[in-house]
Design a protein around this motif. Structure first.
Motif, PDB file in Angstrom:
ATOM      1  N   PHE A 126      -3.791  -2.973  11.198  1.00 17.33           N
ATOM      2  CA  PHE A 126      -4.798  -1.912  11.257  1.00 17.33           C
ATOM      3  C   PHE A 126      -5.997  -2.233  10.382  1.00 17.33           C
ATOM      4  N   GLU A 127      -7.110  -1.579  10.684  1.00 14.30           N
ATOM      5  CA  GLU A 127      -8.246  -1.656   9.761  1.00 14.30           C
ATOM      6  C   GLU A 127      -7.796  -1.060   8.435  1.00 14.30           C
ATOM      7  N   MET A 128      -8.394  -1.566   7.354  1.00 19.59           N
ATOM      8  CA  MET A 128      -8.042  -1.089   6.017  1.00 19.59           C
ATOM      9  C   MET A 128      -8.828   0.196   5.740  1.00 19.59           C
ATOM     10  N   LEU A 129      -8.094   1.261   5.437  1.00 18.60           N
ATOM     11  CA  LEU A 129      -8.756   2.535   5.162  1.00 18.60           C
ATOM     12  C   LEU A 129      -8.949   2.722   3.661  1.00 18.60           C
ATOM     13  N   LYS A 144       1.381  -2.942   8.983  1.00 15.44           N
ATOM     14  CA  LYS A 144       2.582  -2.118   8.916  1.00 15.44           C
ATOM     15  C   LYS A 144       3.753  -2.956   9.407  1.00 15.44           C
ATOM     16  N   VAL A 162       3.753  -0.643   4.430  1.00 11.19           N
ATOM     17  CA  VAL A 162       2.397  -1.053   4.784  1.00 11.19           C
ATOM     18  C   VAL A 162       1.859  -1.940   3.661  1.00 11.19           C
ATOM     19  N   ALA A 180      -4.646  -3.733   6.902  1.00 15.27           N
ATOM     20  CA  ALA A 180      -3.384  -3.106   6.509  1.00 15.27           C
ATOM     21  C   ALA A 180      -2.352  -3.454   7.580  1.00 15.27           C
ATOM     22  N   LEU A 185       0.821  -1.216   0.000  1.00 13.07           N
ATOM     23  CA  LEU A 185       0.000   0.000   0.000  1.00 13.07           C
ATOM     24  C   LEU A 185       0.851   1.262   0.000  1.00 13.07           C
ATOM     25  N   GLY A 186       1.991   1.194   0.648  1.00 14.17           N
ATOM     26  CA  GLY A 186       2.822   2.398   0.702  1.00 14.17           C
ATOM     27  C   GLY A 186       4.005   2.213   1.623  1.00 14.17           C
ATOM     28  N   GLN A 187       4.795   3.248   1.636  1.00 17.32           N
ATOM     29  CA  GLN A 187       6.026   3.205   2.425  1.00 17.32           C
ATOM     30  C   GLN A 187       6.050   4.446   3.302  1.00 17.32           C
ATOM     31  N   GLY A 188       6.231   4.264   4.590  1.00 19.00           N
ATOM     32  CA  GLY A 188       6.345   5.407   5.486  1.00 19.00           C
ATOM     33  C   GLY A 188       7.759   5.500   5.985  1.00 19.00           C
ATOM     34  N   ARG A 189       7.979   6.396   6.911  1.00 21.26           N
ATOM     35  CA  ARG A 189       9.332   6.593   7.433  1.00 21.26           C
ATOM     36  C   ARG A 189       9.824   5.350   8.185  1.00 21.26           C
ATOM     37  N   TYR A 190       8.886   4.674   8.877  1.00 22.27           N
ATOM     38  CA  TYR A 190       9.303   3.571   9.750  1.00 22.27           C
ATOM     39  C   TYR A 190       9.118   2.186   9.156  1.00 22.27           C
TER      40      TYR A 190
HETATM   41  N1  ATP Z   1      -4.711   1.516   7.557  1.00 17.41           N
HETATM   42  C1  ATP Z   1      -4.347   1.787   6.290  1.00 17.41           C
HETATM   43  N2  ATP Z   1      -5.200   1.522   5.266  1.00 17.41           N
HETATM   44  C2  ATP Z   1      -4.852   1.795   3.981  1.00 17.41           C
HETATM   45  N3  ATP Z   1      -3.662   2.323   3.610  1.00 17.41           N
HETATM   46  C3  ATP Z   1      -2.767   2.605   4.579  1.00 17.41           C
HETATM   47  C4  ATP Z   1      -3.061   2.363   5.957  1.00 17.41           C
HETATM   48  N4  ATP Z   1      -1.993   2.744   6.697  1.00 17.41           N
HETATM   49  C5  ATP Z   1      -1.093   3.208   5.819  1.00 17.41           C
HETATM   50  N5  ATP Z   1      -1.546   3.124   4.547  1.00 17.41           N
HETATM   51  C6  ATP Z   1      -0.827   3.524   3.324  1.00 17.41           C
HETATM   52  O1  ATP Z   1       0.560   3.285   3.505  1.00 17.41           O
HETATM   53  C7  ATP Z   1       1.297   4.504   3.401  1.00 17.41           C
HETATM   54  C8  ATP Z   1       2.415   4.513   4.424  1.00 17.41           C
HETATM   55  O2  ATP Z   1       1.829   4.560   5.711  1.00 17.41           O
HETATM   56  P1  ATP Z   1       2.684   4.818   7.013  1.00 17.41           P
HETATM   57  O3  ATP Z   1       1.766   4.893   8.179  1.00 17.41           O
HETATM   58  O4  ATP Z   1       3.807   3.842   7.086  1.00 17.41           O
HETATM   59  O5  ATP Z   1       3.390   6.180   6.656  1.00 17.41           O
HETATM   60  P2  ATP Z   1       3.121   7.635   7.103  1.00 17.41           P
HETATM   61  O6  ATP Z   1       1.643   7.846   7.192  1.00 17.41           O
HETATM   62  O7  ATP Z   1       3.897   8.480   6.171  1.00 17.41           O
HETATM   63  O8  ATP Z   1       3.695   7.674   8.558  1.00 17.41           O
HETATM   64  P3  ATP Z   1       5.186   7.480   9.122  1.00 17.41           P
HETATM   65  O9  ATP Z   1       6.153   7.863   8.063  1.00 17.41           O
HETATM   66  O10 ATP Z   1       5.203   8.376  10.289  1.00 17.41           O
HETATM   67  O11 ATP Z   1       5.311   6.031   9.485  1.00 17.41           O
HETATM   68  C9  ATP Z   1       0.272   5.621   3.600  1.00 17.41           C
HETATM   69  O12 ATP Z   1       0.646   6.768   2.911  1.00 17.41           O
HETATM   70  C10 ATP Z   1      -0.999   5.009   3.020  1.00 17.41           C
HETATM   71  O13 ATP Z   1      -1.021   5.181   1.620  1.00 17.41           O
END
Ligand code: ATP
Length: 128
Positions: free
Chosen positions: A91-94, A43, A28, A41, A20-25
């Motif tokens: 997490f629940e899927m958003l 992480k 997902v 979802a 779904l994506g990549q965050g700092r930590y």
């Molecule tokens: N519960 C979710 N349902 C659907 N997509 C999600 C969910 N959580 C995260 N994502 C997707 O994954 C991506 C990365 O989420 P993540 O929480 O790791 O990064 P962030 O929001 O940038 O926070 P951080 O970098 O502080 O970890 C998000 O931008 C979103 O697109």
């Protein structure tokens, strides 16, 4: 997918559907949870180079779990677990992110009423 191997070492309960994506930590991933037949979802935090950081993330979630997710607009966290050198948070899927929503509306900006609603929703968790 590398994460599928990783997640299988933890539990055969989660089937990875897509990233779904990549965050700092960490990354997902969208998963199918076999026992409940839910889409969730997950992480996957980066390798545990700092146990302090993982503990801080989990302790923040513990505190947020005290709030009612329906009233506080905070994403629902089902569970988390540490295995080997990773932490997994389920997490629940958003639906789509605000960024994606704005992108899809291009070149039209959000209507003023929509912006008001979003700001109100984002500010609710602040009030506690
Ligand atoms: N519960 C979710 N349902 C659907 N997509 C999600 C969910 N959580 C995260 N994502 C997707 O994954 C991506 C990365 O989420 P993540 O929480 O790791 O990064 P962030 O929001 O940038 O926070 P951080 O970098 O502080 O970890 C998000 O931008 C979103 O697109």
């Amino acid at each position: 997918m590398a994460n599928q191997l990783l997640i299988n070492t933890i539990s055969g309960n989660y089937k990875i559907l897509k990233v779904l994506g990549q965050g700092r930590y960490g990354q997902v991933v969208k998963c199918f949870k076999r026992d409940t037949k839910e889409t969730v979802a997950v992480k996957v935090l980066k390798r545990r180079y700092s146990q302090y950081r993982d503990k801080r993330e989990v302790s923040m979630l513990e505190k947020l779990r005290c709030l009612d997710p329906d009233k506080s607009n905070i994403v629902r966290c089902h569970e988390w677990f540490h295995r080997i050198d990773r932490t997994f948070m389920v997490f629940e899927m958003l639906d789509i992110s605000l960024h994606e929503y704005m992108y899809q509306r291009k070149p039209y900006p959000l209507p003023l009423n929509g912006i008001r609603t979003i700001i109100k929703d984002v500010r609710i968790p602040d009030r506690k």
